[in-house]
Design a protein around this motif. Structure first.
Motif, PDB file in Angstrom:
ATOM      1  N   VAL A 142       0.812  -1.134  -0.138  1.00  0.00           N
ATOM      2  CA  VAL A 142       0.088  -0.005   0.063  1.00  0.00           C
ATOM      3  C   VAL A 142       0.998   1.276  -0.026  1.00  0.00           C
ATOM      4  CG1 VAL A 142      -1.728   1.168   1.520  1.00  0.00           C
ATOM      5  CG2 VAL A 142      -1.935  -1.181   1.352  1.00  0.00           C
ATOM      6  N   PHE A 143       0.582   2.113  -0.896  1.00  0.00           N
ATOM      7  CA  PHE A 143       1.215   3.357  -0.835  1.00  0.00           C
ATOM      8  C   PHE A 143       0.095   4.427  -0.382  1.00  0.00           C
ATOM      9  CE2 PHE A 143       3.971   1.103  -3.553  1.00  0.00           C
ATOM     10  CZ  PHE A 143       5.401   1.626  -3.704  1.00  0.00           C
ATOM     11  N   ARG A 144       0.922   5.603   0.359  1.00  0.00           N
ATOM     12  CA  ARG A 144       0.063   6.646   0.796  1.00  0.00           C
ATOM     13  C   ARG A 144       0.873   8.413   0.484  1.00  0.00           C
ATOM     14  NH1 ARG A 144      -1.729   5.961   6.653  1.00  0.00           N
ATOM     15  NH2 ARG A 144      -3.271   4.506   5.470  1.00  0.00           N
ATOM     16  N   LEU A 145       0.173   8.879   0.039  1.00  0.00           N
ATOM     17  CA  LEU A 145       0.528  10.141  -0.039  1.00  0.00           C
ATOM     18  C   LEU A 145      -0.333  11.439   0.938  1.00  0.00           C
ATOM     19  CD1 LEU A 145       0.471  11.332  -4.004  1.00  0.00           C
ATOM     20  CD2 LEU A 145       2.434  11.529  -2.360  1.00  0.00           C
ATOM     21  N   THR A 146       0.468  12.020   1.744  1.00  0.00           N
ATOM     22  CA  THR A 146      -0.246  12.839   2.652  1.00  0.00           C
ATOM     23  C   THR A 146       0.806  14.088   2.685  1.00  0.00           C
ATOM     24  OG1 THR A 146       1.111  11.949   4.793  1.00  0.00           O
ATOM     25  CG2 THR A 146      -0.968  10.941   4.181  1.00  0.00           C
ATOM     26  N   GLY A 147       0.131  15.232   3.717  1.00  0.00           N
ATOM     27  CA  GLY A 147       1.026  16.238   3.958  1.00  0.00           C
ATOM     28  C   GLY A 147       1.385  17.137   2.770  1.00  0.00           C
TER      29      GLY A 147
END
Length: 162
Positions: A142-147
């Motif tokens: 799983v990849f996540r983009l935040t901030g």
């Protein structure tokens, strides 16, 4: 007993989200507010749904989920964002009942997938999920983009009106 959440359940769901964040060792990550959760669950276009597990008429657990979609099967599925049962109620069948209710939603609506994440170190949950027939998805991360990274990528968009 498993039932659909009502607006009156929002404070207890939010409290259990905080308890889950404590359990997952990231209490600072639980930043949702009652107005946000109320709007998401019960606004004009609900984006997420919740089930409540009760023991002796008292909420002891919840499952928060939303629909996803598989381009391969051409069908929706259920993505379980959070499943939590309070420590004093664990072992009473509430977690399995929540999963069974979500599986029933999948089958009744013709959804072909029921998926959720679990932390690698959470051996009790992994064992529980395996006991109901769930299997990890090998070869997927799983990849996540935040901030800042999320904002930087959004700033590079060439889509009008995005």
């Amino acid at each position: 007993m498993i039932r659909e959440a009502t607006p009156d359940d929002v404070p207890v769901i939010l409290a259990m989200i905080g308890e889950l964040a404590e359990y997952e060792r990231v209490p600072e990550a639980a930043q949702a507010t009652e107005p946000q959760l109320t709007a998401a669950l019960f606004g004009p276009q609900p984006a997420v749904f919740a089930l409540i597990a009760e023991g002796d008429g008292v909420p002891v657990g919840f499952a928060l989920w939303f629909r996803n979609f598989s381009t391969w099967t051409g069908t929706h599925g259920v993505y379980l964002e959070d499943l939590y049962v309070r420590p004093e109620a664990r072992g009473g069948g509430h977690g399995k009942a929540l999963l069974a209710a979500l599986a029933e939603i999948c089958v009744a609506r013709g959804y072909e997938r029921f998926e959720w994440p679990v932390l690698d170190w959470n051996e009790p949950s992994i064992g529980f999920y395996r006991s109901v027939g769930a299997r990890p998805m090998d070869e997927w991360t799983v990849f996540r983009l935040t901030g800042e990274a999320l904002h930087n990528l959004a700033g590079s968009s060439r889509v009008n009106g995005a």
